[in-house]
Design a protein around this motif. Structure first.
Motif, short mmCIF file in Angstrom:
data_model
loop_
_atom_site.label_atom_id
_atom_site.label_comp_id
_atom_site.label_asym_id
_atom_site.label_seq_id
_atom_site.Cartn_x
_atom_site.Cartn_y
_atom_site.Cartn_z
N PRO A 174 -3.20 -2.67 -53.45
CA PRO A 174 -2.86 -2.45 -54.86
C PRO A 174 -2.21 -3.67 -55.51
N TRP A 175 -2.03 -3.62 -56.82
CA TRP A 175 -1.48 -4.74 -57.55
C TRP A 175 -0.10 -5.14 -57.05
N SER A 176 0.16 -6.41 -57.06
CA SER A 176 1.51 -6.91 -56.81
C SER A 176 2.23 -7.04 -58.15
N GLY A 177 3.48 -7.49 -58.09
CA GLY A 177 4.23 -7.67 -59.33
C GLY A 177 3.61 -8.72 -60.23
N ILE A 178 2.81 -9.64 -59.66
CA ILE A 178 2.18 -10.67 -60.47
C ILE A 178 1.13 -10.05 -61.38
N GLU A 179 0.24 -9.22 -60.81
CA GLU A 179 -0.77 -8.58 -61.65
C GLU A 179 -0.14 -7.57 -62.60
N ALA A 180 0.92 -6.91 -62.14
CA ALA A 180 1.57 -5.91 -63.00
C ALA A 180 2.42 -6.55 -64.09
N GLY A 181 2.68 -7.85 -64.01
CA GLY A 181 3.47 -8.53 -65.02
C GLY A 181 4.97 -8.35 -64.88
N THR A 182 5.42 -7.90 -63.70
CA THR A 182 6.85 -7.69 -63.49
C THR A 182 7.48 -8.76 -62.60
N ALA A 183 6.70 -9.68 -62.10
CA ALA A 183 7.23 -10.72 -61.21
C ALA A 183 8.04 -11.74 -62.01
N GLN A 184 9.17 -12.16 -61.48
CA GLN A 184 9.97 -13.18 -62.14
C GLN A 184 9.33 -14.57 -62.00
N ASN A 185 8.53 -14.75 -60.97
CA ASN A 185 7.88 -16.04 -60.74
C ASN A 185 6.39 -15.81 -60.56
N ASP A 186 5.61 -16.04 -61.62
CA ASP A 186 4.17 -15.85 -61.52
C ASP A 186 3.48 -17.03 -60.86
N ARG A 187 4.24 -18.05 -60.49
CA ARG A 187 3.68 -19.20 -59.76
C ARG A 187 4.13 -19.17 -58.30
N PHE A 188 4.24 -17.96 -57.77
CA PHE A 188 4.70 -17.83 -56.38
C PHE A 188 3.75 -18.55 -55.43
N TYR A 189 2.46 -18.47 -55.69
CA TYR A 189 1.47 -19.12 -54.83
C TYR A 189 1.19 -20.52 -55.36
N GLN A 190 1.56 -21.50 -54.58
CA GLN A 190 1.33 -22.89 -54.94
C GLN A 190 0.19 -23.46 -54.08
N GLU A 191 -0.38 -24.54 -54.55
CA GLU A 191 -1.49 -25.15 -53.81
C GLU A 191 -1.02 -25.65 -52.44
N ASP A 192 -1.86 -25.40 -51.45
CA ASP A 192 -1.66 -25.90 -50.09
C ASP A 192 -0.46 -25.28 -49.38
N GLU A 193 0.07 -24.18 -49.92
CA GLU A 193 1.13 -23.45 -49.22
C GLU A 193 0.50 -22.35 -48.36
N LEU A 194 1.10 -22.14 -47.20
CA LEU A 194 0.61 -21.12 -46.29
C LEU A 194 1.22 -19.79 -46.67
N LYS A 195 0.52 -19.06 -47.54
CA LYS A 195 0.98 -17.75 -47.98
C LYS A 195 -0.21 -16.78 -47.97
N TYR A 196 0.05 -15.54 -48.34
CA TYR A 196 -0.93 -14.47 -48.23
C TYR A 196 -2.20 -14.82 -49.01
N HIS A 197 -3.36 -14.56 -48.40
CA HIS A 197 -4.64 -14.91 -48.99
C HIS A 197 -5.17 -13.85 -49.95
N GLY A 198 -4.48 -12.71 -50.07
CA GLY A 198 -4.97 -11.65 -50.94
C GLY A 198 -6.01 -10.80 -50.25
N THR A 199 -6.51 -9.79 -50.96
CA THR A 199 -7.47 -8.85 -50.38
C THR A 199 -8.91 -9.18 -50.70
N ARG A 200 -9.14 -10.30 -51.37
CA ARG A 200 -10.50 -10.68 -51.73
C ARG A 200 -10.97 -11.95 -51.03
N ASP A 201 -10.09 -12.93 -50.89
CA ASP A 201 -10.49 -14.25 -50.39
C ASP A 201 -10.45 -14.29 -48.86
N ARG A 202 -11.24 -13.46 -48.24
CA ARG A 202 -11.26 -13.37 -46.79
C ARG A 202 -12.58 -12.73 -46.36
N GLY A 203 -12.91 -12.83 -45.10
CA GLY A 203 -14.14 -12.23 -44.60
C GLY A 203 -14.19 -12.31 -43.09
#
Length: 441
Positions: A174-203
């Motif tokens: 389901p949506w995170s706070g970023i999609e819901a518009g409630t996140a304080q930092n919508d730039r949580f995911y930065q380029e080349d950082e090792l963080k969650y890939h989401g539910t779409r960008d995987r296989g």
């Protein structure tokens, strides 16, 4: 005399008087107040204490999960990221970072030395050009360390892939706070950082790196197989298809060395989601061959308008076999027309129930064709029936299965339109993050 004047004893006396009577009384009242205040203090202090405790509990939780690995049914309990050997890389310009990682569960992968292993890559290079990241790496087939590496042998290897999220292209379900518009930092995911890939960008897929993965297309007949004997028989899985131009259809014959169900699907995006899937199974009580459309990694619903004909499924000699006919051009929104190129999905395994027309989760990750498969044009393939050597032995094309959806063979759950749960795509060997495209050599 002047000395006693500056030392007035009555003045200090009134000081202890208010301090003695009123101060201790209210001080006694606030004393119980700090006591409960001290009680809630250990309570919040106790609450953060269990927070690290559950963080420690998920670590042992994945430990018992790998225990059922040798059991075919127990493999369904494993998450695709459990006990995974992973290579993660990123690049900017001509500079790159490519390292050997391992993860015990769905937590962030760590380099091998974190688990007492070592980096087994013998060469690696990467670059980023026009927003695309290219990586090459080399590693031994035999695991360099038994702690955080898996060997690659002449068998199907479970392979996973992923790449990281970058602003503003986020995707969570389901949506995170970023999609819901409630996140304080919508730039949580930065380029080349090792963080969650989401539910779409995987296989995920399964690959035997020792086999030629090309599909054998000989004119109007094509096939794909894996795990076969030296003479090409007794395959772990084999799918054969033949274009019959006189009736503008395609005949499919699928078999697998399993007592579970068999399936084949067609995908436009290399994923199970939004794929056209056909699944079949049989036992002594009957059979089913069902046309479905996969909406995600869960049971695909059966098509309301199935266009399958000539369906048949049998289970004999440790092999599950299925065959069916379908038109090349389909006007069903839940079916893909096969005059276009599609990736083929090959899946099998898992228990089933004919009476309930359901199947259980497959222990073997389905295989996706490495490139889209293009069937020949119908006018180049004259014919109305496949040769006797294609399809289920002992059956005659035109007399097996159902050609009329209103007619069903005897037996519960048999024939056209009956249900079966089918493939789910999961994943295991390679995971890449940031804006990364994987190229294996």
């Amino acid at each position: 005399e002047p000395e006693p004047e500056p030392s007035p004893t009555p003045e200090p006396e009134p000081e202890p008087e208010p301090s003695s009577t009123p101060e201790p009384e209210p001080s006694s009242e606030p004393e119980p107040e700090p006591e409960p205040s001290s009680e809630p203090e250990p309570e919040p202090s106790s609450t953060p204490e269990p927070e690290p405790e559950p963080s420690s509990t998920p670590e042992p939780e994945p430990e018992p999960e790998p225990e059922p690995e040798p059991e075919p049914n127990g493999a369904a309990n494993l998450h695709p990221m459990d006990c995974v050997d992973i290579v993660i890389g990123a690049a900017r310009g001509s500079q790159s970072r490519i390292l050997d990682h391992y993860t015990r569960d769905r937590s962030t992968p760590r380099t091998d030395d974190f688990y007492g292993g070592m980096d087994s890559l013998t060469a690696a290079v990467g670059m980023e050009r026009d927003g695309i990241t290219y990586l090459k790496f080399r590693r031994p087939l035999s695991a360099g360390d038994a702690t955080a590496d898996h060997s690659i042998g002449n068998e199907l290897t479970h392979v996973i892939w992923a790449f990281g999220q970058v602003f503003p292209d986020y995707f969570h379900r389901p949506w995170s706070g970023i999609e819901a518009g409630t996140a304080q930092n919508d730039r949580f995911y930065q380029e080349d950082e090792l963080k969650y890939h989401g539910t779409r960008d995987r296989g995920a897929t399964s690959i035997n790196f020792f086999e030629n993965d090309d599909n054998a297309q000989d004119g109007c007949i094509g096939s794909w197989s894996t795990g076969c004997d030296a003479d090409g028989s007794n395959c772990l899985y084999k799918a054969t298809w033949m274009v019959l131009g006189d009736i503008a259809g395609v005949f499919f014959a699928v078999e697998a060395r399993t007592l579970g169900w068999v399936g084949i699907g067609f995908s436009k995006n290399n994923l199970m989601m939004d794929s056209d899937v056909i699944v079949g199974a049989a036992d002594d009580s009957g059979f089913f061959v069902t046309d479905r459309y996969a909406l995600g990694q869960f049971e695909p619903p059966i098509d309301n308008n199935s266009q399958l004909t000539q369906e048949m499924a049998v289970n004999s000699d440790g092999m599950m076999r299925m065959q069916f006919m379908r038109p090349i051009i389909s006007d069903d929104t839940r079916d893909f027309s096969l005059d276009e190129c599609h990736n083929f999905l090959y899946g099998w395994g898992g228990q089933f129930n004919i009476e309930q027309r359901s199947i259980q989760y497959h222990p073997q990750t389905p295989i996706i064709s490495t490139a889209p498969i293009c069937l020949p044009q119908p006018h180049t393939c004259p014919g109305r029936s496949p040769p006797p050597n294609i399809g289920i032995p002992g059956t005659t094309f035109g007399t097996v299965g159902n050609t009329d959806p209103s007619v069903r063979p005897a037996g519960p759950g048999n024939g056209h339109g009956s249900g079966a749960r089918t493939v789910a795509m999961l994943y295991h060997l390679i995971l890449l993050t940031a804006t990364i495209v994987v190229i294996l050599f």
